[in-house]
Design a protein around this motif. Sequence first.
Motif, mmCIF file in Angstrom:
data_model
loop_
_atom_site.group_PDB
_atom_site.id
_atom_site.type_symbol
_atom_site.label_atom_id
_atom_site.label_comp_id
_atom_site.label_asym_id
_atom_site.label_seq_id
_atom_site.Cartn_x
_atom_site.Cartn_y
_atom_site.Cartn_z
ATOM 1 N N PHE B 220 0.590 -1.128 -0.483
ATOM 2 C CA PHE B 220 0.014 -0.181 0.063
ATOM 3 C C PHE B 220 0.938 1.485 0.364
ATOM 4 N N THR B 221 0.376 2.478 -0.793
ATOM 5 C CA THR B 221 1.304 3.010 -0.789
ATOM 6 C C THR B 221 1.191 4.250 0.948
ATOM 7 N N ARG B 235 -6.211 8.494 1.876
ATOM 8 C CA ARG B 235 -6.107 7.626 1.032
ATOM 9 C C ARG B 235 -4.703 7.376 0.716
ATOM 10 N N GLN B 237 -3.198 3.878 -1.964
ATOM 11 C CA GLN B 237 -3.453 2.773 -3.358
ATOM 12 C C GLN B 237 -3.004 1.219 -3.415
ATOM 13 N N THR B 239 -1.146 -2.764 -4.746
ATOM 14 C CA THR B 239 -0.861 -3.146 -6.038
ATOM 15 C C THR B 239 -0.673 -4.335 -5.598
ATOM 16 N N SER B 264 -9.202 -8.223 -3.729
ATOM 17 C CA SER B 264 -8.777 -7.560 -4.152
ATOM 18 C C SER B 264 -7.915 -8.767 -5.296
ATOM 19 N N HIS B 269 -6.099 -2.015 -11.130
ATOM 20 C CA HIS B 269 -5.844 -0.917 -10.015
ATOM 21 C C HIS B 269 -6.798 -0.281 -9.125
ATOM 22 N N SER B 270 -6.338 -0.181 -7.557
ATOM 23 C CA SER B 270 -7.374 0.430 -6.535
ATOM 24 C C SER B 270 -7.075 1.089 -5.754
ATOM 25 N N THR B 271 -7.391 2.236 -5.794
ATOM 26 C CA THR B 271 -7.271 3.369 -4.660
ATOM 27 C C THR B 271 -8.712 3.133 -3.477
ATOM 28 N N ALA B 287 -11.249 0.665 -7.937
ATOM 29 C CA ALA B 287 -10.895 0.362 -8.906
ATOM 30 C C ALA B 287 -10.718 0.009 -10.563
ATOM 31 N N ARG B 297 -11.277 6.217 -16.534
ATOM 32 C CA ARG B 297 -11.049 5.759 -15.254
ATOM 33 C C ARG B 297 -11.824 7.178 -15.294
#
Lengths: 182, 311
Positions: B220-221, B235, B237, B239, B264, B269-271, B287, B297
């Motif tokens: 996760f970011t 928030r 994101q 991977t 998942s 790509h999920s936020t 996503a 998007r």
Amino acid sequence: MDIELIGRAQHGDEQAFASLTVAVGDRLHTVAHRILRDTDLAEDATQQALLAIWRDLPTLRDPARFDAWSYRLLVRACYAEGRRTRRWTPNLRLLPADGPSGGEGLASVVDRDQLERGFRRLSIDHRAVVVLHHYLDLPLDEVAETLGVPVGTVRSRLHHAMRGLRAALEADARPTVREAIQ
Amino acid sequence: MRTEPDVTRVVRSWLEEGVTELPDRVLDNVLDQLPATRQRRPLWSARRFLDMNSTLKLAIAAAAVVAVAVAGINLLPGWGVVAGPPAIPTATPTVTPSHEPSPTVPYVVSGPVSGPGSTEVAPGTYRMRGPGASPAGWPSTVIVTIPDEWEANSVLRGGGLTWSNDLGQPLARLNFSSVGNLVADPCASRGRRDAMLEPPLGPSVDELVAGLRSLPVFEFTEPVDVTLDGWAAKRLQVTHPAGCGEALLWLTPPDAGESWGISSSEYWHSTLWVLDVDGLRFVVIAAYELDARGHVRLGLERMVESIDIEP
């Protein structure tokens, strides 16, 4: 299976088909889940199979063959689902109320994990043979009839599938990818 | 080295495990579609056709074409055959269809839905509620607008809005969820309940963010402080690890005896927005498939921007 119920459903009786659906729904879903190993895909496959059963029921000549015939339609639906959704999607899904408990039965946690990975590597063709024979206990000739393939083909697929699962089980002695990169 | 009977016994035992019950909503979906699904008559009865006069033949042939067309439309992916929330009883687009609360699934309270027994959704504004009479972890209402350019084959499923292409393959998805506890190792869990985080996750936003970031294998970011509909949120994101397949990330709080899980997937790509709605932790997940084009998007971004959460 209630032959009279099947007969009424064959003539378009929706109420009879509703009763039939309740009677066979769980069983079809259970088989679909074992083949596809995914709750959402199994639900979709079962739904498609039930609609196909309704649509094609008048063409079933011998109602006594309903079970084998319905499994054939279910496996077809599993093929379709397996092709349609190769890429899983993020999703909200309902979990079974009674998940498997660890430590019970013959399959240990490690075995289950290895079997899961090994099974997912098999094609739907091979998975279907394993499930019909080892889960539903159908003899090989009935598996062949259900799938519409020769008995020799079933025997070959079963041999190949079990060899793959045995290899997966025996791989537990080797380090997993995750262990190897740590 | 295992003997062949050993392997057979283990495989048979393993096959006994897993789900056994077909959810009622799937049965309901099937039964809802019966009136529009014409039964195929056996070939041998077609002989009667030869005895009819030409006018009657043409009339029946035309009716058959129409019936096949109707049945075909109903069988298209995303047009009523996809399992999802309970049917919304309206035949034409409307503003406020009524609906009985569902005990188990998030559902739409109102919106421009179309088609009885269908899970399809059309562009427009939807009001959604969580599962149960007092949805655990859900705000009272979530309002979201599907922009005009989203195709009519967008469907609702399990409380999420999905944009699929003509083949029924999902391209983007917007999910809303409460979080009960995290799965300890999403890649390895396969949805089993005996692999939950211990000790269980606490109720705050920060605890969830920290818990997510500590999950093995997943990346996760760094969380970013933002607002969504005016509510403070973190928030981040995610991977999805290659080779992980479908991975269950968390379970919703126990409600009505059933649990939902958020999973998942690879190639997506999920936020995540982890919101604090008047002290209630709530998660929004947007996503899209990695191959999805720019307008998909963009549409997803507009949907997120349209979210209105009523505590």
